[in-house]
Design a protein around this motif. Sequence first.
Motif, PDB file in Angstrom:
ATOM      1  N   UNK A 178       0.931  -1.364   0.164  1.00 44.94           N
ATOM      2  CA  UNK A 178       0.035  -0.063   0.046  1.00 44.94           C
ATOM      3  C   UNK A 178       0.863   1.234   0.007  1.00 44.94           C
ATOM      4  N   UNK A 179       0.415   2.484  -0.297  1.00 48.19           N
ATOM      5  CA  UNK A 179       1.037   3.594  -0.325  1.00 48.19           C
ATOM      6  C   UNK A 179       1.515   3.765   1.288  1.00 48.19           C
ATOM      7  N   UNK A 180       0.805   3.628   2.232  1.00 48.23           N
ATOM      8  CA  UNK A 180       1.270   3.941   3.689  1.00 48.23           C
ATOM      9  C   UNK A 180       2.377   2.986   3.854  1.00 48.23           C
ATOM     10  N   UNK A 181       2.321   1.707   3.304  1.00 48.48           N
ATOM     11  CA  UNK A 181       3.719   0.766   3.547  1.00 48.48           C
ATOM     12  C   UNK A 181       4.544   1.284   3.204  1.00 48.48           C
ATOM     13  N   UNK A 182       4.702   1.910   1.678  1.00 43.24           N
ATOM     14  CA  UNK A 182       5.752   2.308   0.936  1.00 43.24           C
ATOM     15  C   UNK A 182       6.305   3.516   1.732  1.00 43.24           C
ATOM     16  N   UNK A 183       5.608   4.449   2.165  1.00 39.88           N
ATOM     17  CA  UNK A 183       6.129   5.654   3.072  1.00 39.88           C
ATOM     18  C   UNK A 183       6.974   5.014   4.270  1.00 39.88           C
ATOM     19  N   UNK A 184       6.381   3.995   4.859  1.00 36.84           N
ATOM     20  CA  UNK A 184       7.293   3.499   6.063  1.00 36.84           C
ATOM     21  C   UNK A 184       8.509   2.791   5.623  1.00 36.84           C
ATOM     22  N   UNK A 185       8.667   2.284   4.583  1.00 36.92           N
ATOM     23  CA  UNK A 185       9.823   1.809   4.080  1.00 36.92           C
ATOM     24  C   UNK A 185      10.806   2.843   3.510  1.00 36.92           C
ATOM     25  N   UNK A 186      10.571   3.632   2.873  1.00 31.76           N
ATOM     26  CA  UNK A 186      10.996   4.922   2.391  1.00 31.76           C
ATOM     27  C   UNK A 186      11.639   5.550   3.754  1.00 31.76           C
ATOM     28  N   UNK A 187      10.897   5.744   4.834  1.00 33.69           N
ATOM     29  CA  UNK A 187      11.573   6.284   5.937  1.00 33.69           C
ATOM     30  C   UNK A 187      12.554   5.351   6.529  1.00 33.69           C
ATOM     31  N   UNK A 188      12.293   3.992   6.501  1.00 35.03           N
ATOM     32  CA  UNK A 188      13.449   3.093   6.956  1.00 35.03           C
ATOM     33  C   UNK A 188      14.745   3.191   6.171  1.00 35.03           C
ATOM     34  N   UNK A 189      14.633   3.249   4.853  1.00 36.18           N
ATOM     35  CA  UNK A 189      15.680   3.466   3.803  1.00 36.18           C
ATOM     36  C   UNK A 189      16.420   4.692   4.252  1.00 36.18           C
ATOM     37  N   UNK A 190      15.886   5.676   4.182  1.00 35.40           N
ATOM     38  CA  UNK A 190      16.403   7.153   4.748  1.00 35.40           C
ATOM     39  C   UNK A 190      17.351   6.894   6.140  1.00 35.40           C
ATOM     40  N   UNK A 191      16.600   6.413   6.923  1.00 35.82           N
ATOM     41  CA  UNK A 191      17.524   6.113   8.254  1.00 35.82           C
ATOM     42  C   UNK A 191      18.463   5.104   8.110  1.00 35.82           C
ATOM     43  N   UNK A 192      18.335   3.935   7.276  1.00 33.70           N
ATOM     44  CA  UNK A 192      19.569   3.057   7.208  1.00 33.70           C
ATOM     45  C   UNK A 192      20.576   3.756   6.469  1.00 33.70           C
ATOM     46  N   UNK A 193      20.488   4.565   5.461  1.00 33.38           N
ATOM     47  CA  UNK A 193      21.379   5.323   4.607  1.00 33.38           C
ATOM     48  C   UNK A 193      22.109   6.490   5.554  1.00 33.38           C
TER      49      UNK A 193
END
Length: 547
Positions: A178-193
């Motif tokens: 879902x779009x909300x799940x994608x936003x959550x994973x984008x935030x996690x990717x930014x935090x990981x980087x």
Amino acid sequence: MRAPALYSVAGALLLTALTTAPADSTTVAAPGADERHGTTVAVARAEEAGITFGDCAKDLELPDSVKCGTVSVPLDYTDPYGKQIRLTVSRVPATHKDPHNSKRRVPSQGALVYNPGGPGGSSLHFPLIGVLPAWKRLAGAYDLVGYAPRGVGSSAPVSCQDPKQLLTGPTDAPTHPSESYKRERIARAKAYARGCAERTGSALQHYNSLNNARDLDVLRAALGEDKLTFMGASYGTYFGALYATLFPSHVRRMVFDSAVNPDPAQIWYRSNLLQSAAFEGRWADFREWVAKHHDVYGLGDTSDKVLRTYEKVRGWVAMEPAGGKVGPGQLQEAFLQVGYYDDYWPARAQALSAYLKGNAKPLAELASPTTEAAVGKENTNAVYTAVECNDAPWPTNWAVWDRDNTRLARVAPFETWDNVWMNLPCAYWRAPRQQPLDVRTGPGEVPPVLILAAERDAATPYDGALEMHRRLSGSVLVTERDAGTHGIAYGPNACVNGYIDAYLLSGRLPERRASCEGHPEPKPERPEHRKAKKLGKQTETKPGGRP
């Protein structure tokens, strides 16, 4: 047969979707004179210092027969007199024994260096492999040498997050997020980087494939070898090819097992899209095999029925995690392995079968995250991310990722989004990127390279082996037909193994191409058979990893 049509559709979609360059991120210039000078300095230093081998560190859990040492390499090859990092190296000397003739003393052919891929894989345990029957002839002629590449394990390790974060679960893994799940994973990717940059600092940019190739030449010199004999699997084939391009006069013999596509345009964004497409075909192979053995597993007598069973289990573990730890995310991670190795098929089919019969223990044992593995897994993930993000430009606009992978997931849902989340930190990377080297050798520049490939390999699709073969002049391609195991060297195919032996032991090669009939599919195992095997058998860890 075996979903070729679906694979073709996915490939066509990719060609349509990827007509423009994949990235708009800042890159650094191609390697030049400074790096060449730095490598020359480091090589000369290594030739003089050599490697002092002694007992291995206890935490490596290696027997006394394996000896370890270190070799120093520059963190930054443009500054060879600056900060140095130490790579851990392991070795078992050649036995000089012929397994077929006890009276014959085998002459030494020097060191055989092995890399299992990744990025992030270590081969420190590789020298132990010489006791296995298939490897004994090589162990007689070569010192078997493994090492932990820069960033891996004890070799100036890279870290991007607290390993305890890998133990959180159960987690979700939607095939159509879902779009909300994608936003959550984008935030996690930014935090990981961000974590990679904060934990590693300015050194982060120096963990890349070009430096891995340079490190390999320093290792060659430290071992006292004028020319390198090397076997690389999966990602190891890529920086092996970089090595052949950068140091053609230093090559003796090279075996590339399950070759990565070295085309600069494929490194690494497109490569991962094509991998996701190929995984769908291999996932279908597994389901067809399970369906053929419905009498053993009871998971469905057609591929579609097996898929429906798997999706049913996904839904159930989402509501009630198996063993309290295995949700859809852990289930998906465990079953992605069937795309790599078909000898994993019986255990995973049996775990699903047991779960459906009310026994969740096999599935929980198979897929639960473990505290013991967390540190190593975190390090492997960090090195994988650092190398792939540093190696090449990536799209920095989420809309590009979303467009390409939404299209692909319509026909190849099995791995597509999982691959996105694995690589998405590269969209928000804080270190400058390299421009990929144009891997290419001309006639007579390097001795012939032996390339091995399985036709249905999903992790490194077969087109990559064809491209590697085209780019390395004089190379020879050996194909395992209608097979898909990732990493085929010294596996169950005697035909493939014969070509490797002939090449590494005597330099003999077939004409430009050869092929071997695929090895037999694994046999199904009933629970009572698995118990009997567990009592007395240790299995060899397969080479390879995620390219």
